[in-house]
Design an enzyme around this catalytic site. Structure first.
Site, mmCIF file in Angstrom:
data_model
loop_
_atom_site.group_PDB
_atom_site.id
_atom_site.type_symbol
_atom_site.label_atom_id
_atom_site.label_comp_id
_atom_site.label_asym_id
_atom_site.label_seq_id
_atom_site.Cartn_x
_atom_site.Cartn_y
_atom_site.Cartn_z
ATOM 1 N N ARG A 178 0.811 -1.291 0.036
ATOM 2 C CA ARG A 178 0.052 -0.109 -0.076
ATOM 3 C C ARG A 178 0.804 1.267 -0.065
ATOM 4 O O ARG A 178 0.555 2.369 -0.470
ATOM 5 C CB ARG A 178 -0.858 -0.068 1.313
ATOM 6 C CG ARG A 178 -2.028 1.101 1.033
ATOM 7 C CD ARG A 178 -2.990 0.977 2.066
ATOM 8 N NE ARG A 178 -2.719 1.066 3.637
ATOM 9 C CZ ARG A 178 -3.266 0.729 4.582
ATOM 10 N NH1 ARG A 178 -4.457 0.258 4.484
ATOM 11 N NH2 ARG A 178 -2.823 0.807 5.686
ATOM 12 N N LYS A 185 -2.458 6.630 1.215
ATOM 13 C CA LYS A 185 -2.435 7.241 2.439
ATOM 14 C C LYS A 185 -1.521 8.201 2.744
ATOM 15 O O LYS A 185 -0.525 8.235 3.148
ATOM 16 C CB LYS A 185 -1.916 6.229 3.742
ATOM 17 C CG LYS A 185 -2.517 6.079 4.991
ATOM 18 C CD LYS A 185 -2.149 4.607 5.533
ATOM 19 C CE LYS A 185 -2.343 4.675 7.137
ATOM 20 N NZ LYS A 185 -3.475 5.160 7.732
ATOM 21 N N GLU A 188 -15.909 6.336 4.558
ATOM 22 C CA GLU A 188 -14.998 5.817 5.477
ATOM 23 C C GLU A 188 -15.647 6.253 7.075
ATOM 24 O O GLU A 188 -16.544 7.391 7.085
ATOM 25 C CB GLU A 188 -13.882 6.750 5.456
ATOM 26 C CG GLU A 188 -13.040 6.445 4.283
ATOM 27 C CD GLU A 188 -11.827 5.605 4.486
ATOM 28 O OE1 GLU A 188 -11.698 4.711 5.466
ATOM 29 O OE2 GLU A 188 -10.961 5.428 3.634
HETATM 30 N N1 PLP Z 1 -9.098 4.376 6.375
HETATM 31 C C1 PLP Z 1 -8.481 5.399 6.814
HETATM 32 C C2 PLP Z 1 -8.921 6.822 6.362
HETATM 33 C C3 PLP Z 1 -7.277 5.078 7.716
HETATM 34 O O1 PLP Z 1 -6.364 6.197 7.954
HETATM 35 C C4 PLP Z 1 -7.059 3.887 8.028
HETATM 36 C C5 PLP Z 1 -6.046 3.220 8.800
HETATM 37 O O2 PLP Z 1 -4.923 3.071 8.295
HETATM 38 C C6 PLP Z 1 -7.958 2.884 7.586
HETATM 39 C C7 PLP Z 1 -9.183 3.139 6.644
HETATM 40 C C8 PLP Z 1 -7.775 1.320 7.902
HETATM 41 O O3 PLP Z 1 -6.783 0.681 7.523
HETATM 42 P P1 PLP Z 1 -6.060 -0.345 7.841
HETATM 43 O O4 PLP Z 1 -6.900 -1.631 8.393
HETATM 44 O O5 PLP Z 1 -5.054 -0.837 6.729
HETATM 45 O O6 PLP Z 1 -5.185 0.225 8.860
HETATM 46 C C1 COI Z 2 -4.073 3.558 11.334
HETATM 47 O O1 COI Z 2 -5.060 2.716 11.502
HETATM 48 O O2 COI Z 2 -2.836 2.758 11.254
HETATM 49 C C2 COI Z 2 -4.115 4.828 11.069
HETATM 50 O O3 COI Z 2 -3.387 5.392 10.259
HETATM 51 C C3 COI Z 2 -5.322 5.278 11.772
HETATM 52 C C4 COI Z 2 -4.907 6.923 12.203
HETATM 53 C C5 COI Z 2 -4.018 6.806 13.422
HETATM 54 C C6 COI Z 2 -4.187 7.900 11.024
#
Ligand code: PLP
Ligand code: COI
Length: 341
Positions: free
Chosen positions: A83, A185, A221
């Site tokens: 990612r 991200k 989201e």
């Molecule tokens: N959506 C957003 C905007 C986020 O910042 C995050 C955090 O990483 C997620 C979703 C969840 O992603 P993940 O499950 O890969 O941490």
């Molecule tokens: C995560 O779940 O790792 C995120 O990035 C969420 C937040 C702390 C930005």
């Protein structure tokens, strides 16, 4: 309290603390250097860095877990590496090779072993890899140099209360544009979320939910986490959209729902006017893990799912299975767990 470090593991929140080592690698003249662990938690960069002016930066979030037998493991770091490569591509930054990313995470965890919370505390060591554009630059163009860094912090729950449901409100703002950077991200997405988050907090909500930026009719989201809902006939439903961040936790839960809990899984539109179709709902992400959604406020009405105070039974099963895999108590699908020696 830990003997080696003065940390109350059972009462950690999600906030910064300096740990002993972080990994830093620099890119210039077309390649990344060897990279090394350093003790200084400050970076020195040009005042004209693109990361400071034009938001040319991206980050990741993943965790290290202490298992019952005292080992330490990472959860799907290859997915974070991929990612981050996609985020870098989107904003013209050099990609970090997948293995170098994983090795950097492992090195940081090993060097900071005493900060990995004990099994049973529920706390974890959160890893924050990031890439920033640095070097002298003035016009809107990619930076001449880059820094990749991974630091770590022991953390507890992101939303206060952990598995206690929390309420969300619908944001009056968008976090991403239809063909913007929502699926990457990158920091800009989060800068834009600060004001809606603060407004949601002021109204007494844990955070806000963003609707799709084109029609404002579909859930995208839940703050910095993805959304899922459980229908009355036990299907796991989660939104599909090109402007959502593809959550590794969400894709893991889809696999768990299908293969461990024998549920039907569908990625599709989730209409804000049709919340009645769900008996349970949750937010999922690395930081949020699974946070049950008590209710969602939309146009002045609070739609409550299972309960505002108790987690629903399917959300609980999803959580227990995910948590069990992450902490080594439930057998993981092949390739999900990377042991830190
Ligand atoms: N959506 C957003 C905007 C986020 O910042 C995050 C955090 O990483 C997620 C979703 C969840 O992603 P993940 O499950 O890969 O941490
Ligand atoms: C995560 O779940 O790792 C995120 O990035 C969420 C937040 C702390 C930005």
């Amino acid at each position: 309290m830990s003997k080696e470090v003065n940390i109350d593991w059972n009462n950690l929140g999600f906030s910064y603390m300096k740990t002993d080592y972080r990994y830093v690698s620099r890119w210039s003249d077309g390649e990344w250097d060897e990279g090394k662990l350093v003790t200084d938690n400050k970076l020195s960069l040009s005042e004209a860095s693109t990361a400071l002016h034009y938001g040319q930066q991206c980050f990741e979030g993943l965790k290290a877990y202490r298992t019952k037998d005292g080992k330490i493991q990472l959860f799907r770091p290859d997915e974070n590496a991929k990612r981050m490569q996609n985020s870098c591509k989107r904003i013209l930054m050099p990609e970090m090779p997948e293995q170098k990313f994983i090795d950097a995470c492992i090195e940081v965890v090993k060097a900071n072993e005493k900060y990995v919370p004990p099994y049973g505390s529920g706390a974890t060591l959160y890893l924050r890899p990031f890439v920033i554009g640095v070097g002298h630059n003035l016009g809107v163009k990619p930076a001449p140099e880059y820094i990749f860094c991974v630091f770590c912090v022991p953390v507890g729950p992101y939303f206060k209360g952990g598995m206690t449901p929390v309420n969300f409100t619908i944001a009056d703002f968008d976090r991403a544009a239809p063909y913007g950077t929502g699926a990457a991200k990158v920091g800009g997405n989060y800068a834009g979320s600060l004001l809606p988050h603060e407004k949601a907090n002021e109204k007494g909500f844990a955070d806000c939910i963003y609707l799709d930026p084109k029609t404002h009719t579909k859930i995208e989201e839940v703050g910095a986490a993805n959304f899922f809902g459980i229908t009355k006939d036990d299907k796991f439903i989660t939104p599909k959209s090109p402007s959502i961040l593809p959550s590794i936790t969400k894709y893991s839960l889809m696999h768990i729902a299908e293969n461990y809990l024998d549920m039907e899984v569908v990625e599709r539109d989730v209409h804000i006017e049709k919340l009645d179709e769900f008996k349970e709902a949750g937010a999922c992400g690395t930081a949020a893990v699974i946070t049950p959604i008590g209710g969602i406020e939309y146009k002045g009405d609070l739609h409550v799912f299972h309960s505002e105070t108790e987690v629903g039974p399917i959300t609980k099963k999803l959580y227990d299975t995910l948590y069990g895999i992450q902490f080594g108590d439930v057998e993981a699908p092949e390739g999900w767990i990377v042991e830190v020696e």
